[in-house]
Design a protein around this motif. Structure first.
Motif, short mmCIF file in Angstrom:
data_model
loop_
_atom_site.label_atom_id
_atom_site.label_comp_id
_atom_site.label_asym_id
_atom_site.label_seq_id
_atom_site.Cartn_x
_atom_site.Cartn_y
_atom_site.Cartn_z
N TRP A 59 8.52 -4.79 -16.62
CA TRP A 59 10.04 -4.62 -16.43
C TRP A 59 10.26 -3.11 -15.82
O TRP A 59 10.84 -2.99 -14.75
CB TRP A 59 11.10 -4.96 -17.44
CG TRP A 59 12.33 -4.69 -17.01
CD1 TRP A 59 13.29 -5.62 -16.11
CD2 TRP A 59 13.19 -3.67 -17.68
NE1 TRP A 59 14.50 -4.89 -16.20
CE2 TRP A 59 14.39 -3.74 -16.95
CE3 TRP A 59 13.23 -2.47 -18.50
CZ2 TRP A 59 15.48 -2.85 -17.35
CZ3 TRP A 59 14.23 -2.00 -18.55
CH2 TRP A 59 15.30 -1.96 -18.04
N TYR A 60 9.78 -2.10 -16.66
CA TYR A 60 9.65 -0.74 -16.01
C TYR A 60 9.10 -0.71 -14.53
O TYR A 60 9.64 0.25 -13.76
CB TYR A 60 8.98 0.12 -17.07
CG TYR A 60 9.35 0.03 -18.35
CD1 TYR A 60 10.51 -0.21 -18.99
CD2 TYR A 60 8.53 0.73 -19.44
CE1 TYR A 60 10.91 0.09 -20.28
CE2 TYR A 60 8.95 0.80 -20.55
CZ TYR A 60 10.11 0.51 -20.92
OH TYR A 60 10.57 0.62 -22.51
N GLN A 61 7.90 -1.13 -14.34
CA GLN A 61 7.27 -1.17 -13.18
C GLN A 61 8.17 -1.84 -11.74
O GLN A 61 8.26 -1.58 -10.91
CB GLN A 61 5.98 -1.70 -13.26
CG GLN A 61 4.94 -0.91 -14.23
CD GLN A 61 3.69 -1.38 -14.40
OE1 GLN A 61 3.38 -2.51 -14.27
NE2 GLN A 61 2.96 -0.55 -14.79
N SER A 62 8.62 -3.18 -12.37
CA SER A 62 9.35 -3.86 -11.61
C SER A 62 10.88 -3.13 -10.98
O SER A 62 11.01 -3.03 -9.68
CB SER A 62 9.87 -5.15 -11.79
OG SER A 62 10.88 -5.17 -12.96
N ILE A 63 11.48 -2.41 -11.84
CA ILE A 63 12.71 -1.77 -11.67
C ILE A 63 12.52 -0.57 -10.56
O ILE A 63 13.06 -0.30 -9.78
CB ILE A 63 13.70 -1.33 -12.82
CG1 ILE A 63 13.03 -0.53 -13.65
CG2 ILE A 63 14.10 -2.50 -13.55
CD1 ILE A 63 13.73 0.42 -14.68
N TYR A 64 11.15 -0.03 -10.93
CA TYR A 64 10.97 1.20 -10.12
C TYR A 64 10.74 0.74 -8.43
O TYR A 64 10.88 1.22 -7.61
CB TYR A 64 9.68 1.86 -10.78
CG TYR A 64 9.24 3.11 -9.78
CD1 TYR A 64 10.09 4.26 -9.80
CD2 TYR A 64 7.89 3.33 -9.37
CE1 TYR A 64 9.75 5.47 -8.84
CE2 TYR A 64 7.62 4.31 -8.60
CZ TYR A 64 8.45 5.29 -8.33
OH TYR A 64 8.04 6.65 -7.80
N SER A 65 9.63 -0.36 -8.78
CA SER A 65 9.30 -0.76 -7.30
C SER A 65 10.33 -1.52 -6.46
O SER A 65 10.46 -1.45 -5.18
CB SER A 65 8.17 -1.57 -7.33
OG SER A 65 8.28 -2.94 -8.14
N ASN A 66 11.37 -2.02 -7.24
CA ASN A 66 12.40 -2.54 -6.35
C ASN A 66 13.73 -1.42 -6.31
O ASN A 66 14.59 -1.72 -5.71
CB ASN A 66 13.21 -3.74 -7.28
CG ASN A 66 12.21 -4.93 -7.41
OD1 ASN A 66 11.52 -5.04 -6.47
ND2 ASN A 66 12.23 -5.60 -8.61
N GLY A 69 15.83 1.32 -10.49
CA GLY A 69 15.71 2.25 -11.72
C GLY A 69 14.35 2.63 -11.63
O GLY A 69 13.42 2.68 -10.96
N ILE A 70 14.43 3.56 -12.80
CA ILE A 70 13.20 4.32 -13.12
C ILE A 70 13.05 4.54 -14.52
O ILE A 70 14.03 5.06 -15.41
CB ILE A 70 12.92 5.59 -12.37
CG1 ILE A 70 11.64 6.32 -12.55
CG2 ILE A 70 14.23 6.61 -12.69
CD1 ILE A 70 11.49 7.66 -11.82
N CYS A 86 12.82 6.86 -21.56
CA CYS A 86 14.44 7.14 -20.97
C CYS A 86 14.08 6.72 -19.51
O CYS A 86 13.11 6.89 -18.98
CB CYS A 86 14.66 8.44 -21.46
SG CYS A 86 13.55 9.69 -20.85
N GLY A 87 15.34 6.41 -19.09
CA GLY A 87 15.63 6.43 -17.81
C GLY A 87 16.66 5.79 -17.24
O GLY A 87 17.74 5.79 -17.86
N PHE A 88 16.58 5.23 -15.96
CA PHE A 88 17.91 4.60 -15.25
C PHE A 88 17.62 3.26 -14.80
O PHE A 88 16.34 2.76 -14.58
CB PHE A 88 18.08 5.17 -13.88
CG PHE A 88 18.38 7.12 -14.22
CD1 PHE A 88 19.48 7.28 -15.15
CD2 PHE A 88 17.69 7.83 -13.52
CE1 PHE A 88 19.54 8.75 -15.32
CE2 PHE A 88 17.87 9.34 -13.70
CZ PHE A 88 19.01 9.73 -14.68
N HIS A 89 18.58 2.53 -14.88
CA HIS A 89 18.70 1.26 -14.66
C HIS A 89 19.75 0.66 -13.93
O HIS A 89 20.93 1.60 -14.24
CB HIS A 89 18.32 -0.03 -15.72
CG HIS A 89 18.91 0.16 -16.91
ND1 HIS A 89 18.95 1.14 -17.96
CD2 HIS A 89 20.24 -0.45 -17.33
CE1 HIS A 89 20.01 1.03 -18.93
NE2 HIS A 89 20.49 0.18 -18.56
N ASN A 90 19.94 -0.46 -13.39
CA ASN A 90 21.11 -1.02 -12.76
C ASN A 90 21.60 -0.20 -11.79
O ASN A 90 22.72 0.32 -11.45
CB ASN A 90 22.36 -1.29 -13.56
CG ASN A 90 21.97 -2.62 -14.49
OD1 ASN A 90 20.98 -3.38 -14.11
ND2 ASN A 90 22.54 -2.64 -15.77
#
Length: 189
Positions: A59-66, A69-70, A86-90
């Motif tokens: 999931w972490y990798q998918s939000i970054y590639s999409n 998020g990161i 820690c990071g950003f999403h949405n």
């Protein structure tokens, strides 16, 4: 490795290195995300298998590639073991806003590590991701996370009633925000 051609940003603070989380970190992720206290406000049941940790890393990798998020792994300098994330999403690029999330291994609580990591990613978000608004959605009983974001300068905007359905129940969430122009508050800490 990420599917982006750009290099995953590594952030350093006085005590920490924030870096990309890879499959090699699955055991560390499982270690702290299997703890019921760490997961109390995470929205998921405590992890009970390496597959749970690998799914989280995916999931972490998918939000970054999409580009939605990161997520950084929090490591102590000289140690390299992931003790939290820690990071950003949405992330909504059109509106220059995102949500922040963070968690830390229970053995590291109360040492200022989460605040140090969150401050680093907020600075990164405003300076390099060109964000205008960073939101934090926090359950009312999660007093430690509320204190952390308030110390940094986030403003509580209100209560979102029955905003999220997780672990078989609806949760109320406080909406906090930090705007780009509030960055001076962070840097004066």
């Amino acid at each position: 490795m990420t599917s982006n051609t750009e290099v995953f940003p590594v952030l350093e603070t006085k005590r920490l290195v924030l870096r990309e989380i890879t499959k090699k970190d699955a055991n560390s992720i499982l270690d702290y995300l299997s703890d019921a206290e760490v997961m109390k406000y995470y929205g998921l049941d405590p992890f009970n298998s390496l597959d749970n940790a690998l799914d989280e890393i995916a999931w972490y990798q998918s939000i970054y590639s999409n580009k939605t998020g990161i997520r950084w792994g929090i490591t102590l300098k000289e140690q390299g073991v992931v003790i939290g994330s820690c990071g950003f999403h949405n992330t909504v690029s059109q509106h220059s806003r995102t949500e922040i999330g963070f968690e830390l291994s229970k053995g590291q609580w109360g040492k200022g590590i989460a605040a140090e990591a969150v401050e680093a990613i907020i600075n990164y978000g405003f300076k390099h991701m060109h964000l205008q608004r960073i939101e934090a959605l926090i359950e009312p009983p999660n007093l430690s996370s509320q204190r952390l974001v308030e110390k940094i300068g986030f403003v509580r905007e209100g209560l979102l009633r029955n905003y999220e359905f997780t672990r078989g129940k609806f949760d109320d969430l406080y909406m906090y925000s930090l705007l780009k122009q509030d960055l001076d508050k962070i840097n004066s800490m």
